[in-house]
Design a protein around this motif. Structure first.
Motif, PDB file in Angstrom:
ATOM      1  N   LEU A 279       0.806  -1.221   0.000  1.00  0.00           N
ATOM      2  CA  LEU A 279       0.000   0.000   0.000  1.00  0.00           C
ATOM      3  C   LEU A 279       0.844   1.278   0.000  1.00  0.00           C
ATOM      4  O   LEU A 279       0.565   2.206  -0.764  1.00  0.00           O
ATOM      5  CB  LEU A 279      -0.971  -0.015   1.185  1.00  0.00           C
ATOM      6  CG  LEU A 279      -2.059  -1.095   1.151  1.00  0.00           C
ATOM      7  CD1 LEU A 279      -2.930  -1.009   2.397  1.00  0.00           C
ATOM      8  CD2 LEU A 279      -2.914  -0.961  -0.104  1.00  0.00           C
ATOM      9  N   PRO A 280       1.900   1.368   0.853  1.00  0.00           N
ATOM     10  CA  PRO A 280       2.730   2.577   0.784  1.00  0.00           C
ATOM     11  C   PRO A 280       3.391   2.763  -0.574  1.00  0.00           C
ATOM     12  O   PRO A 280       3.508   3.887  -1.067  1.00  0.00           O
ATOM     13  CB  PRO A 280       3.782   2.338   1.883  1.00  0.00           C
ATOM     14  CG  PRO A 280       3.149   1.375   2.818  1.00  0.00           C
ATOM     15  CD  PRO A 280       2.307   0.487   1.956  1.00  0.00           C
ATOM     16  N   ALA A 281       3.823   1.657  -1.191  1.00  0.00           N
ATOM     17  CA  ALA A 281       4.471   1.744  -2.505  1.00  0.00           C
ATOM     18  C   ALA A 281       3.502   2.264  -3.556  1.00  0.00           C
ATOM     19  O   ALA A 281       3.842   3.128  -4.375  1.00  0.00           O
ATOM     20  CB  ALA A 281       5.007   0.368  -2.908  1.00  0.00           C
ATOM     21  N   ILE A 282       2.289   1.733  -3.541  1.00  0.00           N
ATOM     22  CA  ILE A 282       1.277   2.179  -4.496  1.00  0.00           C
ATOM     23  C   ILE A 282       0.977   3.657  -4.300  1.00  0.00           C
ATOM     24  O   ILE A 282       0.852   4.425  -5.266  1.00  0.00           O
ATOM     25  CB  ILE A 282      -0.005   1.332  -4.352  1.00  0.00           C
ATOM     26  CG1 ILE A 282       0.262  -0.124  -4.749  1.00  0.00           C
ATOM     27  CG2 ILE A 282      -1.136   1.912  -5.196  1.00  0.00           C
ATOM     28  CD1 ILE A 282      -0.854  -1.073  -4.386  1.00  0.00           C
ATOM     29  N   ALA A 283       0.883   4.074  -3.033  1.00  0.00           N
ATOM     30  CA  ALA A 283       0.604   5.483  -2.732  1.00  0.00           C
ATOM     31  C   ALA A 283       1.736   6.385  -3.205  1.00  0.00           C
ATOM     32  O   ALA A 283       1.506   7.462  -3.763  1.00  0.00           O
ATOM     33  CB  ALA A 283       0.373   5.658  -1.236  1.00  0.00           C
ATOM     34  N   MET A 284       2.993   5.957  -3.003  1.00  0.00           N
ATOM     35  CA  MET A 284       4.145   6.761  -3.411  1.00  0.00           C
ATOM     36  C   MET A 284       4.211   6.898  -4.936  1.00  0.00           C
ATOM     37  O   MET A 284       4.423   7.995  -5.469  1.00  0.00           O
ATOM     38  CB  MET A 284       5.432   6.121  -2.897  1.00  0.00           C
ATOM     39  CG  MET A 284       5.602   6.164  -1.390  1.00  0.00           C
ATOM     40  SD  MET A 284       5.931   7.824  -0.759  1.00  0.00           S
ATOM     41  CE  MET A 284       7.573   8.097  -1.372  1.00  0.00           C
ATOM     42  N   LEU A 285       4.031   5.792  -5.644  1.00  0.00           N
ATOM     43  CA  LEU A 285       4.055   5.842  -7.107  1.00  0.00           C
ATOM     44  C   LEU A 285       2.905   6.681  -7.645  1.00  0.00           C
ATOM     45  O   LEU A 285       3.059   7.420  -8.629  1.00  0.00           O
ATOM     46  CB  LEU A 285       3.992   4.426  -7.681  1.00  0.00           C
ATOM     47  CG  LEU A 285       5.234   3.556  -7.470  1.00  0.00           C
ATOM     48  CD1 LEU A 285       4.980   2.143  -7.984  1.00  0.00           C
ATOM     49  CD2 LEU A 285       6.453   4.148  -8.161  1.00  0.00           C
ATOM     50  N   SER A 286       1.746   6.567  -7.000  1.00  0.00           N
ATOM     51  CA  SER A 286       0.581   7.348  -7.425  1.00  0.00           C
ATOM     52  C   SER A 286       0.824   8.841  -7.221  1.00  0.00           C
ATOM     53  O   SER A 286       0.384   9.664  -8.026  1.00  0.00           O
ATOM     54  CB  SER A 286      -0.669   6.911  -6.653  1.00  0.00           C
ATOM     55  OG  SER A 286      -0.978   5.562  -6.918  1.00  0.00           O
ATOM     56  N   LEU A 287       1.536   9.188  -6.137  1.00  0.00           N
ATOM     57  CA  LEU A 287       1.861  10.591  -5.897  1.00  0.00           C
ATOM     58  C   LEU A 287       2.768  11.131  -7.003  1.00  0.00           C
ATOM     59  O   LEU A 287       2.556  12.243  -7.505  1.00  0.00           O
ATOM     60  CB  LEU A 287       2.547  10.752  -4.539  1.00  0.00           C
ATOM     61  CG  LEU A 287       3.047  12.164  -4.209  1.00  0.00           C
ATOM     62  CD1 LEU A 287       1.876  13.139  -4.113  1.00  0.00           C
ATOM     63  CD2 LEU A 287       3.848  12.172  -2.913  1.00  0.00           C
ATOM     64  N   MET A 288       3.775  10.342  -7.382  1.00  0.00           N
ATOM     65  CA  MET A 288       4.656  10.769  -8.463  1.00  0.00           C
ATOM     66  C   MET A 288       3.866  10.922  -9.765  1.00  0.00           C
ATOM     67  O   MET A 288       4.044  11.901 -10.500  1.00  0.00           O
ATOM     68  CB  MET A 288       5.790   9.756  -8.655  1.00  0.00           C
ATOM     69  CG  MET A 288       6.696  10.082  -9.833  1.00  0.00           C
ATOM     70  SD  MET A 288       8.234   9.121  -9.865  1.00  0.00           S
ATOM     71  CE  MET A 288       7.621   7.446  -9.815  1.00  0.00           C
ATOM     72  N   TYR A 289       3.000   9.961 -10.038  1.00  0.00           N
ATOM     73  CA  TYR A 289       2.201  10.007 -11.263  1.00  0.00           C
ATOM     74  C   TYR A 289       1.306  11.250 -11.277  1.00  0.00           C
ATOM     75  O   TYR A 289       1.205  11.951 -12.287  1.00  0.00           O
ATOM     76  CB  TYR A 289       1.353   8.740 -11.353  1.00  0.00           C
ATOM     77  CG  TYR A 289       0.581   8.600 -12.646  1.00  0.00           C
ATOM     78  CD1 TYR A 289       1.187   8.104 -13.785  1.00  0.00           C
ATOM     79  CD2 TYR A 289      -0.770   8.957 -12.720  1.00  0.00           C
ATOM     80  CE1 TYR A 289       0.486   7.967 -14.967  1.00  0.00           C
ATOM     81  CE2 TYR A 289      -1.473   8.828 -13.895  1.00  0.00           C
ATOM     82  CZ  TYR A 289      -0.844   8.323 -15.022  1.00  0.00           C
ATOM     83  OH  TYR A 289      -1.550   8.206 -16.196  1.00  0.00           O
ATOM     84  N   GLU A 290       0.674  11.522 -10.132  1.00  0.00           N
ATOM     85  CA  GLU A 290      -0.241  12.666 -10.061  1.00  0.00           C
ATOM     86  C   GLU A 290       0.519  13.987 -10.140  1.00  0.00           C
ATOM     87  O   GLU A 290       0.036  14.943 -10.746  1.00  0.00           O
ATOM     88  CB  GLU A 290      -1.044  12.596  -8.766  1.00  0.00           C
ATOM     89  CG  GLU A 290      -2.153  13.630  -8.682  1.00  0.00           C
ATOM     90  CD  GLU A 290      -3.077  13.397  -7.500  1.00  0.00           C
ATOM     91  OE1 GLU A 290      -3.425  14.376  -6.821  1.00  0.00           O
ATOM     92  OE2 GLU A 290      -3.450  12.231  -7.273  1.00  0.00           O
ATOM     93  N   ALA A 291       1.717  14.038  -9.517  1.00  0.00           N
ATOM     94  CA  ALA A 291       2.510  15.270  -9.558  1.00  0.00           C
ATOM     95  C   ALA A 291       2.868  15.623 -10.995  1.00  0.00           C
ATOM     96  O   ALA A 291       2.767  16.787 -11.407  1.00  0.00           O
ATOM     97  CB  ALA A 291       3.771  15.105  -8.711  1.00  0.00           C
TER      98      ALA A 291
END
Length: 466
Positions: free
Chosen positions: A298-310
């Motif tokens: 879950l933390p990994a998915i959240a971190m990658l999603s943050l990069m994608y959204e940024a």
């Protein structure tokens, strides 16, 4: 973005914070019970003993679990700091590159694999911390978490390795060689020369009503053929309703994405950006049978999603500019009227393909085989346009966004304004005029259309629709 940051913090920081607080409390209790002088801690004594290799004291520290406690504390602090730093790097980098296509094409493809490997390491570390914490309470939960951490970390490594490879795109299409259709290749090369772009390495034609150019490796489904380099996809169905001038403007638009400063963006950023989105989806869906096995990811998915959204904010801004720029290129090869009409025809006719496919399945199940689905698409277009309220249809066209494999297009009305075309110039006659440019530019077009149609029939049988 604020919500995404809060979510990432909520998923990445509990384990480091809990690990730090618990270990600090443990070390404080040990120091207090040892009745040491003020300012001196058991941690300091054990660290000193280790530095001078004082075996007896080191054994005592090891037996008391102090070394292990210190290690857990340091891992907790380190994983928390790294997570926060990564978040800061994503946000700061996306702000600094802004709408600079060359900068984003240089930074993003390197940032994604590097940060993915770091996140994979965080998954291993935090998974190990959770496993250790729950092991003495719930052995089976610890087992699932440990397996999940290992699986999640290796999944991220696998994702990283996949992103560093050439992007692959699958398509139902036929590769048209220059020797098979010199007329088509000459037509496309003349347009490429006019816009100052490198001609595509491959030209493929298919039934799907779309036009695009891609730098991804294109795998032709069912043909055991993979194409490398830049590939231009042309739709036989839409070529049936375009005239030659309209087709010229659309191809000019697509080749415009591989001219000037758009080239690096199209070759480097767009494929990695799309691949990252697909990877996040795969990680999110997963096939883990247990919540505990999925937890470390879950933390990994959240971190990658943050990069994608940024970087999605950058992508959306750039997307509009590059579409407007490509439209200007398309106009330069033909005329603003031709491009405007072509965009409108795509918006009107492309959705008809689904009904053509559905009707074809019904005919096949009745043992009726249509030799040329492009021809049926053209007839369907004529019939459909004659039974619709064209005033309302034109209004809908102007608010339409035409789909694209890599980005989000502006509305057609916005694109009209960009090329200086007044929307009230678009007439019903423009839409109902069927040009059949396919015969003008594609050698032996009927034979190619029939081959594609037969392949469509075989595919429908293969997937069980027929």
């Amino acid at each position: 973005m604020i919500k995404r940051i809060i979510l990432v913090l909520a998923l990445t920081m509990p384990v480091p914070i809990a690990g730090y607080l618990i270990t600090q409390s443990t070390l404080a209790d040990i120091t207090s019970s040892a009745q040491l002088e003020p300012g001196v801690t058991v941690e300091m004594i054990c660290a000193h003993a280790k530095s001078i290799n004082m075996v007896g004291m080191m054994n005592s520290c090891s037996e008391a679990g102090i070394f292990r406690t210190i290690l857990i504390r340091d891992l907790s602090v380190g994983s928390g700091v790294v997570a926060v730093l990564l978040m800061g790097i994503y946000i700061l980098t996306s702000i600094l590159v802004g709408k600079n296509r060359n900068a984003i094409a240089l930074i993003f493809p390197n940032l994604v694999p590097l940060s993915s490997l770091v996140i994979a390491l965080l998954v291993f570390v935090q998974g190990a911390l959770i496993t250790y914490a729950v092991f003495h309470v719930w052995i089976w939960a610890a087992l699932f978490v440990g397996i999940g951490a290992i699986w999640g970390g290796f999944s991220l490594v696998k994702t990283t390795l996949a992103l560093t490879k050439d992007t692959t795109h699958s398509e139902f299409a036929k590769n048209v060689l220059q020797s098979e259709s010199p007329k088509l290749w000459e037509f496309v090369k003349n347009i490429a020369d006019k816009v100052g772009a490198k001609p595509p390495d491959n030209i493929v034609v298919g039934l799907e009503p779309n036009f695009y150019v891609t730098a991804a490796n294109v795998v032709l489904i069912g043909r055991d053929e993979s194409l490398k380099g830049e590939t231009l996809y042309l739709s036989t169905c839409l070529m049936r309703v375009f005239d030659k001038s309209e087709l010229t403007s659309v191809i000019g638009h697509e080749l415009g994405h591989f001219s000037g400063e758009d080239t690096a963006y199209s070759l480097k950023f767009a494929p990695i950006y799309r691949g990252l989105g697909e990877s996040i989806q795969v990680l999110s869906e997963g096939e883990d049978a247990s919540f505990f096995a999925h937890l470390p990811k879950l933390p990994a998915i959240a971190m990658l999603s943050l990069m994608y959204e940024a970087f999605a904010m950058n992508e959306r801004k750039i997307s509009r500019e590059r579409e407007f720029a490509a439209d200007t290129v398309g106009v330069s090869t033909s005329s603003k009227e031709s491009l405007a009409t072509a965009l409108a025809k795509v918006a009107v006719y492309a959705p008809l393909w689904n009904s053509v496919q559905h009707s074809n399945i019904q005919r096949l199940n009745e043992r009726k085989v249509s030799r040329n689905l492009s021809n049926i698409f053209q007839d369907s277009a004529r019939f459909d346009i004659s039974h619709r309220n064209l005033g309302e249809m034109i209004e809908q066209i102007l608010q339409t966004e035409i789909s694209h494999p890599t980005d989000t297009h502006p509305t057609i009305l916005e694109r009209y304004k960009n090329i200086g075309y007044e929307s009230d110039e678009l007439t019903v006659d423009d839409l109902t005029r069927i040009g059949s440019s396919i015969r003008d530019v594609l050698d032996d077009s009927e034979s190619i259309e029939e081959e594609l149609s037969m392949f469509e029939h075989q595919f429908m049988v293969a997937i069980g629709e027929v």
